[in-house]
Scaffold this motif. Structure first.
Motif, short mmCIF file in Angstrom:
data_model
loop_
_atom_site.label_atom_id
_atom_site.label_comp_id
_atom_site.label_asym_id
_atom_site.label_seq_id
_atom_site.Cartn_x
_atom_site.Cartn_y
_atom_site.Cartn_z
N PHE B 142 -7.40 -8.61 -17.48
CA PHE B 142 -6.09 -8.44 -19.02
C PHE B 142 -4.55 -9.23 -19.03
O PHE B 142 -3.91 -8.55 -19.25
N PHE B 143 -4.73 -10.35 -18.11
CA PHE B 143 -3.92 -10.92 -17.67
C PHE B 143 -3.60 -11.88 -16.44
O PHE B 143 -4.56 -11.55 -15.90
N ASP B 144 -2.31 -12.79 -16.95
CA ASP B 144 -2.78 -14.18 -15.96
C ASP B 144 -1.55 -14.19 -15.82
O ASP B 144 -0.38 -13.80 -15.68
N THR B 159 8.25 -3.67 -7.95
CA THR B 159 7.79 -3.31 -9.10
C THR B 159 5.76 -2.68 -8.32
O THR B 159 6.80 -0.96 -8.68
N CYS B 160 5.77 -3.38 -8.39
CA CYS B 160 4.41 -2.75 -7.93
C CYS B 160 4.91 -2.16 -5.75
O CYS B 160 3.72 -1.29 -6.10
N ALA B 161 5.63 -2.34 -5.78
CA ALA B 161 5.56 -1.73 -4.51
C ALA B 161 6.40 -0.74 -4.80
O ALA B 161 6.29 0.97 -4.72
N LEU B 163 8.04 0.91 -7.30
CA LEU B 163 7.61 1.80 -8.85
C LEU B 163 6.33 2.52 -8.37
O LEU B 163 5.39 3.36 -8.48
N GLN B 164 4.82 1.67 -8.14
CA GLN B 164 3.81 1.63 -8.19
C GLN B 164 2.97 2.42 -6.77
O GLN B 164 1.96 2.63 -7.03
N GLY B 165 3.69 1.62 -6.65
CA GLY B 165 3.13 2.44 -4.52
C GLY B 165 1.71 1.74 -4.04
O GLY B 165 0.89 1.74 -3.05
N VAL B 166 2.14 0.14 -4.74
CA VAL B 166 0.94 -0.36 -4.39
C VAL B 166 0.55 -1.30 -3.37
O VAL B 166 -0.16 -1.91 -2.82
N SER B 167 2.02 -1.94 -3.89
CA SER B 167 1.86 -3.52 -3.20
C SER B 167 0.83 -4.33 -2.91
O SER B 167 0.78 -4.83 -1.40
N ALA B 168 0.01 -4.21 -4.16
CA ALA B 168 -0.96 -5.67 -3.78
C ALA B 168 -0.36 -6.93 -3.31
O ALA B 168 -1.62 -7.18 -3.57
N ILE B 169 1.17 -7.71 -4.27
CA ILE B 169 1.22 -8.56 -4.23
C ILE B 169 2.43 -9.05 -3.62
O ILE B 169 2.98 -7.93 -3.70
N ASP B 170 2.59 -10.41 -3.17
CA ASP B 170 4.11 -10.47 -2.40
C ASP B 170 3.87 -11.86 -2.37
O ASP B 170 3.95 -13.04 -3.14
N PRO B 187 -8.19 -13.77 -5.56
CA PRO B 187 -8.18 -13.46 -6.71
C PRO B 187 -7.11 -12.52 -7.24
O PRO B 187 -7.49 -11.45 -6.26
N TRP B 188 -6.61 -12.09 -8.25
CA TRP B 188 -5.95 -10.58 -8.29
C TRP B 188 -6.36 -9.94 -8.30
O TRP B 188 -6.98 -8.83 -7.97
N VAL B 189 -7.87 -10.53 -9.76
CA VAL B 189 -8.46 -9.02 -9.76
C VAL B 189 -9.58 -8.64 -8.92
O VAL B 189 -10.22 -7.62 -9.03
N ASN B 192 -6.23 -5.23 -4.57
CA ASN B 192 -6.03 -3.74 -4.91
C ASN B 192 -5.75 -3.16 -6.06
O ASN B 192 -4.30 -2.24 -5.92
N CYS B 193 -5.12 -4.23 -7.21
CA CYS B 193 -3.70 -4.08 -8.12
C CYS B 193 -4.59 -2.74 -8.99
O CYS B 193 -6.04 -3.06 -8.84
N GLU B 194 -4.05 -2.55 -9.54
CA GLU B 194 -4.80 -0.96 -10.68
C GLU B 194 -4.57 -1.20 -11.52
O GLU B 194 -4.37 -0.59 -12.53
N SER B 195 -4.08 -2.62 -11.79
CA SER B 195 -3.59 -3.07 -13.75
C SER B 195 -3.02 -2.69 -14.35
O SER B 195 -3.42 -2.25 -15.63
N CYS B 196 -2.39 -1.83 -14.05
CA CYS B 196 -1.71 -0.94 -14.65
C CYS B 196 -0.32 -2.15 -16.11
O CYS B 196 0.70 -1.13 -16.67
N GLY B 197 -0.01 -3.31 -15.61
CA GLY B 197 0.91 -4.17 -15.97
C GLY B 197 2.00 -3.64 -16.18
O GLY B 197 2.72 -4.01 -17.14
N GLU B 198 3.11 -3.53 -15.20
CA GLU B 198 4.14 -2.81 -15.18
C GLU B 198 4.84 -3.68 -14.39
O GLU B 198 6.46 -4.00 -14.61
N CYS B 199 3.66 -4.49 -13.28
CA CYS B 199 4.69 -6.45 -13.40
C CYS B 199 5.15 -6.90 -14.43
O CYS B 199 5.78 -7.48 -14.28
N ILE B 200 4.13 -7.15 -15.65
CA ILE B 200 3.82 -7.44 -16.29
C ILE B 200 5.09 -7.83 -17.80
O ILE B 200 6.19 -8.43 -17.98
S1 SF4 Z 1 -0.36 -5.41 -13.07
FE1 SF4 Z 1 -1.56 -4.70 -10.22
S2 SF4 Z 1 0.18 -5.89 -9.19
FE2 SF4 Z 1 1.43 -5.49 -11.26
S3 SF4 Z 1 2.45 -3.81 -10.69
FE3 SF4 Z 1 0.09 -3.27 -11.29
S4 SF4 Z 1 -0.64 -2.75 -9.84
FE4 SF4 Z 1 1.42 -3.81 -8.77
#
Ligand code: SF4
Ligand code: SF4
Ligand code: FES
Lengths: 530, 345
Positions: B142-144, B159-161, B163-170, B187-189, B192-200
């Protein structure tokens, strides 16, 4: 839900039982995480080690189907240790003594044995829930999809009543509803026993009222539920079905039985947006539109009625469901189906449904309204039961409960227990999400999640194709070896047409709610040759 | 909510005492350049562009400084401007790609700051230190992520840490190689990214961008078609198709947040497999039919099954209005209470 989504973030304690919240209700999941960030205690009760456990202070991993024992065990501790809210019970509840009596079967050792949860953890959870106020209970299908689902629900409400955690912000008993408008479909009386607004069809006063609303004599005996309908088809009693926007071949428990039933229907009309697995079996398929092509309202899990607005024209010759049904009704001589728009339907809904009386499109344009909304100037009701309960006496009734095992438990032939679950990236039978390429990239096929111990025992390796058998059928899927599932328990979703999980599940029904027990059945897993 | 008064560039304002200088300024429509501040997130103090002068002497980072009664703030001075300019020049000099072809153009924070500070092209060339173009991570469907455009504000990470509590990225690596990375630089995919798109949606520049994005010609406010959360959303429409979805900030249920299904799962609406004509089964095969023919057949057949031989299965995906009419039809016209839907499944 008794309380709005937005106030979960303010709770001091959250008890999440039978809900994989971050996956099935991500936005509620965000509120739970927010509460935890603000220092709230989180108790998770689930047979599987779900994502939410990362945030939990206490995780009670009980055997599937043992929620009643666990919750009653917690309540017994609360009562024994005097952590209950005596003044709330005194002033707002009834039947406490009978309930208290029923707790005597749930001493901690018995509960530990039934649930498989260490007694220290149960005690800690009980104290935690009772002493951190306000406390909110969240639950979903892990509570309801059991043969004793109704009792499960009552157990959660007993717990909230016992500690006075109801009728205030950030408290309550909050069922998280699965589909976008499952709440609304119930509110509208798309149920066999009630008219709109939960008014009973077998109450003669109510029936008279609706007869005068609709200028027509009405049948007084309640109809059949979803699962019973397919049984009746099997038995040749029901011969024609008008099926709108559903795919029971994949979603119904014991799906082969459903499929066999559908083959017997003399005349099946399916109205849907795609040619679903079920639609293929229809005699007539009527092309309907998606949410983006129509006006109307949805009611979400917190009872908030919101406007859905038409964004694009219907594709091809598809028509909106409202038009289609009204056409059929009118052509069959039905009176009162000459609605020119959904706006007019909402006017009629408001006139016959007390909870929706004050709801109109004009008001909804300014934002959603939470029912009950009983007059044009009523602001809606974010929190239920603030002053009184919706019972005759105005008091909430404690329900004495007993533990009953699930209908089908593992044995020598079917040694594993299968429980169903969902994926973050798909929805229900994936009629919609399966047609979003990116979601398939993120999650493209079914997995049977299995504990490493069981994998070793049944000689199954990660990513291997396996066959799963139950008394009702078999399906194939890939194995995922993971300790998310405890030994003895495997889990599958039901999103993928290639792996029809519901062929396996048990359609044994809860006697009151008539919910099939899709959360527990016995299976056997065999690896297939690579 | 106690209010305090302060002056910013000679203007007297009042604001809630818990606010930072930057928040108080923005709330009163006074612009201070900033890149790593986001109203939903804890202040990070990473970009240092929001530096201001307080009480005629101290330089502070406005996004991390709480306001006080009587505070005197200046948003610019020669020194501040110099520091800001160098910071931004460095960012732009290492920012690859041209604005004209960037989808973020006109809503880009970097553009906005550059024009506010009056950055000139010729000043930049001197500062370009690396021509290395780094690979774009296109693995998520969904995103690049384009590290060449990233300004390392850390908004996505927070945002990921937070708001989303996922911490997929740093933030990972050092020096010029610093970029946003998943754990283990996978690779992003595969993270453990949930693809919520909140960071985008919070990325201030064009570094994190939805794939195949078309700007809509108009938007329609509606509700998500998936789960019972009932998230409010705007459907982006262009030439009769849904081209995007945006969370509705003012909706009390989701406050602008959406999950992967809600934000990216709209493709089914215009899917080529949509049913577009009524179908009637003749000799085991579906044949396209007119509405007239289909409805006549349904009506004629249903008329033979009035009463208990008939059942209607309504839908938790249909609107209230549709469900109301379905149950009314079943009860009034078909004369049975055999109506249910999948509430229990
Ligand atoms: S899309 Fe992925 S990296 Fe971005 S905030 Fe959501 S879980 Fe985190
Ligand atoms: S965006 Fe996600 S959480 Fe919100 S209603 Fe849709 S499916 Fe549910
Ligand atoms: S906005 Fe204050 S340091 Fe970036």
């Amino acid at each position: 839900m008794t309380n709005p989504i937005s106030d979960i973030g303010g709770a001091s304690c959250i008890l999440a039982v039978g809900t994989n919240t971050t996956v099935a209700h991500p936005i509620v999941g965000l509120q739970v995480k927010k509460a935890v960030q603000n220092g709230a205690k989180l108790i998770v009760i689930n047979p599987k080690e779900i994502d939410l456990c990362r945030f939990a202070d206490i995780f009670l991993q009980n055997k599937p189907g043992t929620n009643i024992a666990l919750l009653m065990g917690m309540m017994r501790i609360i009562v024994d240790e005097g952590l209950l809210d005596a003044s709330f019970i005194e002033s707002r509840c009834e039947n406490f003594d009978d309930f208290k009596e029923s707790l005597k079967n749930f001493d901690i050792l018995t509960v530990e044995k039934i649930t498989g949860v260490p007694k220290e953890d149960i005690i800690e959870a009980a104290r935690c829930y009772a002493t951190n106020k306000p406390a909110s209970i969240l639950y979903a299908m892990g509570i309801t999809q059991h043969i004793h689902g109704t009792d499960n629900v009552m157990a959660t409400s007993n717990l909230a009543l016992l500690t006075g955690n109801i009728g205030m912000p950030s408290t309550g008993v909050n069922p998280l509803r699965g589909q976008n408008n499952v709440q609304g479909a119930c509110d509208m009386g798309a149920l066999p026993n009630v008219y709109p607004g939960y008014q009973r069809v077998d109450d003669s006063v109510v029936q008279k009222k609706f007869e005068s609303f609709w200028f027509q004599d009405l049948p007084s005996s309640p109809g059949l539920t979803h699962t019973e309908i397919f049984d009746a088809v099997h038995d040749g009693e029901i011969k024609a079905i008008y099926l709108v926007g559903e795919n029971p071949i994949l979603s119904e428990a014991n799906a082969s039985h459903t499929e066999a039933a559908i083959a017997k229907i003399e005349f099946l009309v399916v109205q849907d947006i795609f040619l679903t697995e079920t639609a293929r079996l229809a005699d007539v398929v009527l092309p309907a539109v998606t949410f983006a092509e129509k006006d109307g309202t949805f009611t979400n899990t917190e009872r908030r009625v919101q406007r859905v607005r038409k964004a694009i024209e219907p594709v091809g010759n598809a028509k909106n469901d409202l038009w289609i049904t009204c056409q059929i009704a009118q052509r069959m001589g039905g009176k009162g189906f000459d609605f020119s728009s959904p706006f007019e339907v909402m006017k009629e809904i408001a006139s016959v449904t007390p909870q929706y009386k004050g709801i109109s499109y004009d008001r909804l344009d300014k934002g959603g309204l939470q029912w009950p909304c009983v007059s044009e100037d009523h602001p809606g009701t974010p929190i239920l039961h603030i002053e009184r309960f919706a019972t005759k006496s105005g008091k909430a009734k404690f329900m004495p409960l007993e533990y009953k095992p699930s209908a089908e438990l593992p044995d020598d032939e079917y040694p594993l227990l299968l429980t169903t679950d969902r994926s973050l990236f798909h929805f229900h039978t994936s009629t919609m999400t399966g047609r979003v390429e990116g979601l398939n990239v993120l999650d493209g096929h079914e997995f049977v999640r299995i504990n490493p111990k069981d994998a070793a025992r049944f000689e199954v390796t990660d990513d291997q194709m396996v066959r799963v058998f139950s008394r009702r059928g078999e399906v194939e899927a890939k194995a995922k070896v993971t300790d998310v599932c405890p030994p003895g328990v495997v889990s599958m979703t039901f999103h993928f047409p290639e792996s029809r999980t519901n062929v396996l599940t048990n359609s044994a029904l809860d006697p009151v709610a008539k919910i099939p027990e899709t959360k527990v059945c016995a299976v056997r897993v065999e690896g297939m040759k690579q | 909510m106690a209010e305090v008064s302060l002056t910013i560039d000679g203007l007297e304002i009042t604001a809630n005492k818990d606010m930072t200088v930057l928040e108080a300024a923005l709330e009163n429509s006074i612009y201070i350049p900033h890149l790593c501040h986001h109203p939903d997130l804890e202040p990070a103090g990473m970009c240092r562009l929001c530096m201001v002068e307080v009480d005629g002497k101290r330089m502070v980072i406005s996004c991390k400084t709480q306001i006080r009664d009587g505070m005197v703030v200046r948003t610019e001075s020669e020194r501040i401007n110099r520091i800001r300019k160098i910071t931004v020049q460095l960012l732009i000099a290492n920012h690859q790609g041209d604005c004209l072809s960037c989808n973020k153009s006109t809503t880009c924070e970097l553009q906005c700051i550059a024009s506010y500070l009056g950055i000139k092209e010729e000043e930049l060339d001197l500062m370009r230190r690396s021509d290395k173009i780094r690979p774009i991570d296109t693995s998520n469907p969904f995103f690049d992520y384009d590290p060449n455009k990233c300004v390392l504000c850390g908004i996505c990470v927070r945002t990921c840490a937070e708001l989303q509590g996922v911490s997929a990225i740093d933030l990972a690596f050092r020096g010029f190689d610093t970029s946003i990375s998943t754990f283990g630089a996978k690779p992003w995919v595969e993270s453990n990214c949930e693809s919520c798109g909140e960071c985008i949606i919070r990325c201030p520049v064009g570094a994190l961008m939805p794939k195949h994005q078309l700007r809509p010609s108009f938007e329609v406010r509606s509700v998500c078609p998936y789960c019972g959360c009932g998230c409010g959303m705007y459907l982006g429409v262009r030439a009769g198709r849904i081209v995007g979805v945006r969370g509705e900030i003012d909706n009390p249920s989701n406050r602008g947040s959406l999950c992967a299904k809600g934000r990216f799962g709209y493709e089914f609406v215009n899917h080529p497999q949509r049913l577009t004509e009524p179908l009637i089964k003749k000799n085991g095969e579906f044949v396209e039919a007119s509405w007239e023919e289909a409805l006549e057949l349904v009506t004629e057949k249903f008329s033979q099954y009035r009463g208990e031989q008939f059942a209607c299965i309504a839908s938790a995906k249909c609107t209230n209005e549709e469900n109301y009419v379905l149950q009314k039809f079943t009860r009034v016209v078909m004369g049975t209470n055999n109506i249910d839907h999948c509430a229990r499944l």
